[in-house]
Design a protein around this motif. Sequence first.
Motif, PDB file in Angstrom:
ATOM      1  N   UNK B   5     -55.736  16.763 -23.773  1.00 11.12           N
ATOM      2  CA  UNK B   5     -55.941  18.269 -24.041  1.00 11.12           C
ATOM      3  C   UNK B   5     -54.748  18.570 -24.988  1.00 11.12           C
ATOM      4  N   UNK B   6     -55.100  19.648 -25.831  1.00 14.01           N
ATOM      5  CA  UNK B   6     -54.054  20.089 -26.833  1.00 14.01           C
ATOM      6  C   UNK B   6     -53.854  21.591 -26.843  1.00 14.01           C
ATOM      7  N   UNK B   7     -52.788  22.184 -27.017  1.00 13.04           N
ATOM      8  CA  UNK B   7     -52.522  23.540 -27.143  1.00 13.04           C
ATOM      9  C   UNK B   7     -51.302  23.742 -28.269  1.00 13.04           C
ATOM     10  N   UNK B   8     -51.556  24.849 -29.039  1.00 11.30           N
ATOM     11  CA  UNK B   8     -52.883  25.574 -28.862  1.00 11.30           C
ATOM     12  C   UNK B   8     -53.971  25.282 -29.442  1.00 11.30           C
ATOM     13  N   UNK B   9     -55.003  25.950 -29.425  1.00  9.51           N
ATOM     14  CA  UNK B   9     -56.278  25.542 -30.171  1.00  9.51           C
ATOM     15  C   UNK B   9     -56.229  25.703 -31.864  1.00  9.51           C
ATOM     16  N   UNK B  10     -55.476  26.607 -32.177  1.00 10.56           N
ATOM     17  CA  UNK B  10     -55.004  26.904 -33.360  1.00 10.56           C
ATOM     18  C   UNK B  10     -53.773  27.712 -33.699  1.00 10.56           C
ATOM     19  N   UNK B  11     -53.048  27.537 -34.662  1.00  9.44           N
ATOM     20  CA  UNK B  11     -51.872  28.478 -34.980  1.00  9.44           C
ATOM     21  C   UNK B  11     -51.530  28.795 -36.625  1.00  9.44           C
ATOM     22  N   UNK B  12     -51.146  29.616 -36.810  1.00  6.77           N
ATOM     23  CA  UNK B  12     -50.729  30.212 -38.289  1.00  6.77           C
ATOM     24  C   UNK B  12     -49.282  30.416 -38.248  1.00  6.77           C
ATOM     25  N   UNK B  13     -48.709  29.532 -39.300  1.00  7.20           N
ATOM     26  CA  UNK B  13     -47.187  29.438 -39.424  1.00  7.20           C
ATOM     27  C   UNK B  13     -46.985  29.784 -41.020  1.00  7.20           C
ATOM     28  N   UNK B  14     -45.729  30.421 -41.191  1.00  8.89           N
ATOM     29  CA  UNK B  14     -45.448  30.736 -42.703  1.00  8.89           C
ATOM     30  C   UNK B  14     -44.987  29.513 -43.184  1.00  8.89           C
ATOM     31  N   UNK B  15     -45.297  29.740 -44.550  1.00  6.93           N
ATOM     32  CA  UNK B  15     -44.542  28.437 -45.297  1.00  6.93           C
ATOM     33  C   UNK B  15     -42.966  28.254 -45.039  1.00  6.93           C
ATOM     34  N   UNK B  16     -42.903  27.047 -44.905  1.00  4.76           N
ATOM     35  CA  UNK B  16     -41.398  26.629 -44.541  1.00  4.76           C
ATOM     36  C   UNK B  16     -40.916  26.739 -43.066  1.00  4.76           C
ATOM     37  N   UNK B  17     -41.872  27.422 -42.205  1.00  2.00           N
ATOM     38  CA  UNK B  17     -41.561  27.481 -40.721  1.00  2.00           C
ATOM     39  C   UNK B  17     -42.152  26.403 -40.160  1.00  2.00           C
ATOM     40  N   UNK B  81     -44.234  19.755 -37.136  1.00  2.00           N
ATOM     41  CA  UNK B  81     -43.964  19.924 -38.546  1.00  2.00           C
ATOM     42  C   UNK B  81     -42.840  20.961 -38.988  1.00  2.00           C
ATOM     43  N   UNK B  82     -41.582  20.363 -39.333  1.00  2.00           N
ATOM     44  CA  UNK B  82     -40.456  21.180 -39.539  1.00  2.00           C
ATOM     45  C   UNK B  82     -40.384  22.362 -40.413  1.00  2.00           C
ATOM     46  N   UNK B  83     -41.119  21.946 -41.316  1.00  2.67           N
ATOM     47  CA  UNK B  83     -41.200  23.073 -42.537  1.00  2.67           C
ATOM     48  C   UNK B  83     -42.520  22.863 -43.135  1.00  2.67           C
ATOM     49  N   UNK B  84     -43.482  23.987 -42.756  1.00  4.30           N
ATOM     50  CA  UNK B  84     -44.888  23.848 -43.082  1.00  4.30           C
ATOM     51  C   UNK B  84     -44.895  24.025 -44.443  1.00  4.30           C
ATOM     52  N   UNK B  85     -45.771  23.054 -45.243  1.00  5.19           N
ATOM     53  CA  UNK B  85     -46.248  23.159 -46.498  1.00  5.19           C
ATOM     54  C   UNK B  85     -47.565  23.583 -46.816  1.00  5.19           C
ATOM     55  N   UNK B  86     -48.124  23.694 -48.031  1.00  2.97           N
ATOM     56  CA  UNK B  86     -49.449  24.402 -48.213  1.00  2.97           C
ATOM     57  C   UNK B  86     -50.408  23.279 -48.022  1.00  2.97           C
ATOM     58  N   UNK B  87     -49.874  21.960 -48.226  1.00  2.69           N
ATOM     59  CA  UNK B  87     -50.750  20.776 -47.961  1.00  2.69           C
ATOM     60  C   UNK B  87     -51.076  20.206 -46.650  1.00  2.69           C
ATOM     61  N   UNK B  88     -50.288  20.855 -45.721  1.00  2.31           N
ATOM     62  CA  UNK B  88     -50.436  20.474 -43.995  1.00  2.31           C
ATOM     63  C   UNK B  88     -51.366  21.347 -43.483  1.00  2.31           C
ATOM     64  N   UNK B 107     -58.340  18.907 -30.923  1.00  2.00           N
ATOM     65  CA  UNK B 107     -57.777  19.183 -32.195  1.00  2.00           C
ATOM     66  C   UNK B 107     -57.020  20.545 -32.089  1.00  2.00           C
ATOM     67  N   UNK B 108     -55.967  20.717 -32.863  1.00  2.00           N
ATOM     68  CA  UNK B 108     -55.283  21.891 -33.277  1.00  2.00           C
ATOM     69  C   UNK B 108     -55.417  22.437 -34.550  1.00  2.00           C
ATOM     70  N   UNK B 109     -55.884  23.412 -35.159  1.00  2.00           N
ATOM     71  CA  UNK B 109     -56.256  23.907 -36.162  1.00  2.00           C
ATOM     72  C   UNK B 109     -54.874  24.337 -36.886  1.00  2.00           C
ATOM     73  N   UNK B 110     -54.315  24.054 -37.813  1.00  2.00           N
ATOM     74  CA  UNK B 110     -53.148  24.617 -38.568  1.00  2.00           C
ATOM     75  C   UNK B 110     -53.201  25.304 -39.810  1.00  2.00           C
ATOM     76  N   UNK B 111     -52.929  26.683 -39.851  1.00  2.00           N
ATOM     77  CA  UNK B 111     -53.146  27.641 -41.004  1.00  2.00           C
ATOM     78  C   UNK B 111     -51.922  28.120 -41.539  1.00  2.00           C
ATOM     79  N   UNK B 112     -52.075  28.658 -42.769  1.00  2.00           N
ATOM     80  CA  UNK B 112     -50.922  29.446 -43.355  1.00  2.00           C
ATOM     81  C   UNK B 112     -50.878  30.884 -42.935  1.00  2.00           C
ATOM     82  N   UNK B 113     -49.610  31.282 -42.226  1.00  2.00           N
ATOM     83  CA  UNK B 113     -49.762  32.814 -42.096  1.00  2.00           C
ATOM     84  C   UNK B 113     -49.567  33.618 -43.073  1.00  2.00           C
TER      85      UNK B 113
END
Lengths: 122, 113
Positions: B5-17, B81-88, B107-113
Amino acid sequence: EVQLLESGGGLVQPGGSLRLSCAASGFTFSSYAMSWVRQAPGKGLEWVSGVSGSGGSTFYADSVKGRFTISRDNSKNTLYLHMDSLRAEDTAVYYCAKVGSTMTTLNWYDPWGQGTLVTVSS
Amino acid sequence: DIVMTQSPDSLAVSLGERATINCKSSQSVLYSSNNENYLAWYQQIPGQPPKLLIYWASTRESGVPDRFSGSGSGTDFTLTISSLQAEDVAVYYCQQYYSTPITFGPGTKVDIK
């Protein structure tokens, strides 16, 4: 460079058969176990089957056991998946994948091929 | 079968966060004879096959940026992911290879906030 190239996907009617191939290059094929992993449209990853480097040991998910057969031809550096009695729920992109280290079938996968789409529909 | 199992299902993080994804297995994937956790992480960018990031729970694959790190043992694991980049931007999956059938997390979907 390690390369895996799948082929053989397409549209097939329910109950039909299909054979997928995966041509490998860039490594000593017979030294590595290989697997098939599928991904239904918009869904996650599902392991389908694995085979040892020699081809002597094979493993299957319960969902395909008795319908799918994995094999390999080490003289041709090619992995196969023969699929019989296909169902709508078998519709997916099928990836072949190489295990990360020799002498084991229980391993991570690296790399993966680009995949081939199998669509089961009337 | 080992259920992942994975958590969360999805998350949105600001660039660099920082982005943190959790993975739990229904039974331990720590093999006592070699003290290794049979756990891998993959990144799947839309339209591409999965790409290996981490194996043995914390060993980064060659060429993977060091902003990706894995931790955990037994049944609980984390991909950071210590500092989120757009390509992540991607879906991230954990996988156990302790026993067959090999199983993946949902799976966990990662997006940019």
